[in-house]
Design a protein around this motif. Structure first.
Motif, PDB file in Angstrom:
ATOM      1  N   THR A  32      -5.440   1.169  -5.216  1.00 19.06           N
ATOM      2  CA  THR A  32      -6.780   1.981  -4.948  1.00 19.06           C
ATOM      3  C   THR A  32      -6.475   2.518  -3.466  1.00 19.06           C
ATOM      4  O   THR A  32      -5.662   2.540  -2.804  1.00 19.06           O
ATOM      5  CB  THR A  32      -8.963   1.795  -4.884  1.00 19.06           C
ATOM      6  N   PRO A  33      -7.103   4.208  -3.273  1.00 17.67           N
ATOM      7  CA  PRO A  33      -6.905   5.345  -2.556  1.00 17.67           C
ATOM      8  C   PRO A  33      -7.653   3.951  -1.324  1.00 17.67           C
ATOM      9  O   PRO A  33      -8.511   3.094  -1.777  1.00 17.67           O
ATOM     10  CB  PRO A  33      -7.149   6.365  -2.441  1.00 17.67           C
ATOM     11  N   ALA A  42     -10.059   2.023 -11.532  1.00 17.64           N
ATOM     12  CA  ALA A  42      -8.794   1.255 -10.912  1.00 17.64           C
ATOM     13  C   ALA A  42      -8.853  -0.220 -11.608  1.00 17.64           C
ATOM     14  O   ALA A  42      -7.763  -0.983 -11.900  1.00 17.64           O
ATOM     15  CB  ALA A  42      -8.670   0.969  -9.812  1.00 17.64           C
ATOM     16  N   ASP A  48      -2.784   5.018  -4.173  1.00 13.90           N
ATOM     17  CA  ASP A  48      -3.147   6.135  -4.989  1.00 13.90           C
ATOM     18  C   ASP A  48      -1.778   6.291  -5.518  1.00 13.90           C
ATOM     19  O   ASP A  48      -1.701   7.972  -6.423  1.00 13.90           O
ATOM     20  CB  ASP A  48      -3.466   7.351  -4.272  1.00 13.90           C
ATOM     21  N   THR A  49      -0.845   6.280  -5.302  1.00 16.89           N
ATOM     22  CA  THR A  49       0.661   6.985  -5.605  1.00 16.89           C
ATOM     23  C   THR A  49       1.674   5.404  -6.352  1.00 16.89           C
ATOM     24  O   THR A  49       2.739   5.621  -5.882  1.00 16.89           O
ATOM     25  CB  THR A  49       1.767   7.180  -4.303  1.00 16.89           C
ATOM     26  N   ASP A 104      -8.745  -2.758  -1.970  1.00 20.20           N
ATOM     27  CA  ASP A 104      -9.374  -2.209  -0.423  1.00 20.20           C
ATOM     28  C   ASP A 104     -10.493  -3.017  -0.255  1.00 20.20           C
ATOM     29  O   ASP A 104     -10.472  -4.054  -0.223  1.00 20.20           O
ATOM     30  CB  ASP A 104      -8.720  -0.392  -0.206  1.00 20.20           C
ATOM     31  N   LEU A 124     -13.891   5.174  -7.792  1.00 19.07           N
ATOM     32  CA  LEU A 124     -12.538   5.025  -7.808  1.00 19.07           C
ATOM     33  C   LEU A 124     -12.492   3.509  -7.719  1.00 19.07           C
ATOM     34  O   LEU A 124     -11.230   3.144  -9.080  1.00 19.07           O
ATOM     35  CB  LEU A 124     -11.824   5.077  -6.097  1.00 19.07           C
ATOM     36  N   CYS A 125     -13.318   2.078  -7.827  1.00 18.03           N
ATOM     37  CA  CYS A 125     -12.360   0.829  -8.122  1.00 18.03           C
ATOM     38  C   CYS A 125     -12.823   0.861  -9.727  1.00 18.03           C
ATOM     39  O   CYS A 125     -11.773   0.078  -9.794  1.00 18.03           O
ATOM     40  CB  CYS A 125     -13.715  -0.102  -7.245  1.00 18.03           C
ATOM     41  N   ARG A 166      -1.876  -2.538  -3.632  1.00 20.98           N
ATOM     42  CA  ARG A 166      -3.222  -1.681  -3.726  1.00 20.98           C
ATOM     43  C   ARG A 166      -3.225  -0.757  -4.657  1.00 20.98           C
ATOM     44  O   ARG A 166      -2.293  -0.347  -5.543  1.00 20.98           O
ATOM     45  CB  ARG A 166      -3.067  -0.928  -2.327  1.00 20.98           C
ATOM     46  N   SER A 210       0.799  -1.388   0.036  1.00 24.16           N
ATOM     47  CA  SER A 210      -0.037  -0.196  -0.475  1.00 24.16           C
ATOM     48  C   SER A 210       0.843   1.229   0.024  1.00 24.16           C
ATOM     49  O   SER A 210       2.201   0.806   0.356  1.00 24.16           O
ATOM     50  CB  SER A 210      -1.055  -0.159   1.363  1.00 24.16           C
TER      51      SER A 210
END
Length: 462
Positions: free
Chosen positions: A258-259, A274, A237-238, A291, A270-271, A256, A234
């Motif tokens: 996603t955030p 992704a 998001d980065t 997540d 968001l999913c 991971r 994790s």
């Protein structure tokens, strides 16, 4: 969800769900199928405690283990010596003012929240056929740096390897590790061996994906410790979008993408994004991770009884929002879990298991949903028009059979004409409506009415 089937001719009896999941874990790969489990963060933040741990282990063994879930994971803060609100176990601070470490700087269970340590919890998990996991932050504890503790098995010390500028921006416990320094790999070797000796089976490593060299150090350390440990990376998001970094990440089992995902439509959207971006990277023993699953009761350590005049918490805690039950509608919950099944994402339940509601359990325990997920084939987008998205995954051992999800991404009821010839390349097909446990035969062109943000989830067979 039921009325769109009015035009189908059903068989007289309902199709029973399968008696077993599609795959079983074997061989040396720690995650040949997407890992299934539970994580404490969405329900307890970073303030999980011994009493809640015992309750959730018992509930997990009873409610989820029979369906293949096995990893019980304690998230961040398990080493934190928190200040508490008077007379309670509620935190009086967002991050712990002190941490518990041993003579080599390795994290130890919090004396505040785990006064008996982890030994009994780990034994209880293993005795019940579950596996035990913890969260770690990248790097070396700042407390170890301040005390300049030795790097186990070397002549070096914490200040020789720490990077005081290479720090996490949202969690204050650690400094980074300068992997160019002697002793740096040995730090990670010792830390991972420390966890392996405790009986840890799963590590969620946070703030690490922007630093592939430290990811590489962790994967090397796991290989050396000789204990099968699933590694989850994790935050999502980065993630560096380059081939060199991805090759390093693929030595872990979960990435991971996603955030943090919570119980709102924004998280679902968001999913989906992704899924489109990362779906092609998923493969055996390396799974894109969207997540946790925020079903059930959330943020239980946010003390609702203690508020400011405008209704906010007196202490800003980790996580999102305050104590509540999952805010997703039933339609959104079906979409959420269908997306996870078809994307072959690891299923890590986030809500409190000791109080989990029947509807959430009916989704999490659905054997066809789990068979789709454990099939380990990430579905591809085969059609996107007018707010309808159709995703299809073939069965790994029989590509002519598989699963299909028809998602209504709009705010209104939508009618879709389902053409099996167009979408499946054949007309003689049996369709099983997974969420209603019903079967239809020989469908060609039929109109399906789909509620807003809902999904039709089929298993198809020739």
């Amino acid at each position: 969800m039921k009325k769109f089937f009015s035009s189908f001719l059903f068989t007289a009896t309902l199709l029973s769900p399968p008696n077993c999941l599609a795959s079983s874990k074997s061989g040396t790969d720690p995650a040949p199928t997407p890992p299934l489990g539970w994580n404490s963060f969405q329900s307890y933040g970073v303030y999980f405690h011994d009493q809640a741990a015992h309750k959730n282990i018992d509930a997990m063994a009873r409610l989820l283990k029979p369906y293949g879930y096995e990893y019980f994971v304690i998230d961040n803060g398990w080493f934190g010596e928190y200040k508490l609100e008077d007379g309670t176990n509620f935190p009086a601070e967002k991050h712990a003012s002190d941490v518990n470490i041993n003579e080599y700087g390795f994290f130890m269970p919090s004396r505040t929240y785990f006064p008996n340590g982890f030994r009994a919890l780990i034994k209880k998990c293993h005795d019940k056929g579950l596996k035990f996991g913890v969260h770690l932050m990248r790097g070396i504890p700042r407390k170890a740096y301040e005390l300049n503790l030795p790097i186990k098995g070397t002549a070096y010390r914490a200040r020789d390897i720490a990077s005081t500028r290479n720090i996490c921006t949202w969690c204050p416990y650690n400094y980074g590790v300068d992997m160019s320094k002697p002793g740096a790999q040995e730090w990670y070797d010792g830390l991972i061996q420390h966890l392996a000796d405790m009986g840890i089976d799963f590590i969620k490593y946070d703030d690490i994906v922007p630093f592939p060299r430290e990811v590489e150090a962790v994967t090397k350390a796991i290989a050396k410790c000789k204990r099968p440990i699933v590694l989850s990376l994790s935050p999502g998001d980065t993630v560096p979008a380059n081939e060199k970094a991805l090759k390093v990440f693929q030595n872990a089992q979960m990435l991971r993408v996603t955030p943090d995902i919570w119980d709102d439509l924004h998280g679902i959207n968001l999913c989906f994004e992704a899924w489109k971006k990362w779906g092609t990277q998923s493969k055996k023993n390396f799974w894109i991770d969207m997540d946790m699953i925020p079903f059930g009761k959330l943020q239980l350590m946010s003390n609702a009884a203690k508020k400011t005049a405008d209704g906010r918490n007196t202490v800003r805690l980790t996580g999102k929002g305050t104590r509540r039950t999952c805010q997703l509608t039933p339609a959104q919950m079906r979409t959420f879990i269908t997306l996870r099944a078809l994307s072959a994402s690891p299923l890590m339940v986030g809500g409190d298991l000791s109080t989990m509601d029947d509807f959430s359990l009916s989704l999490l325990q659905n054997k066809e949903m789990l068979r789709c997920n454990q099939n380990g084939v990430c579905a591809t987008l085969v059609l996107s028009e007018n707010g309808i998205e159709i995703w299809r995954a073939a069965m790994r051992d029989n590509p002519k059979d598989g699963y299909i999800g028809i998602f209504n991404r709009t705010k209104t009821v939508t009618t879709y004409v389902f053409d099996t010839k167009k979408l499946l390349n054949f007309t003689e097909v049996a369709l099983i409506d997974i969420w209603n446990n019903r079967k239809s035969q020989g469908v060609r062109l039929k109109k399906l009415e789909i509620a807003p943000h809902d999904v039709i989830f089929f298993r198809f067979t020739r």
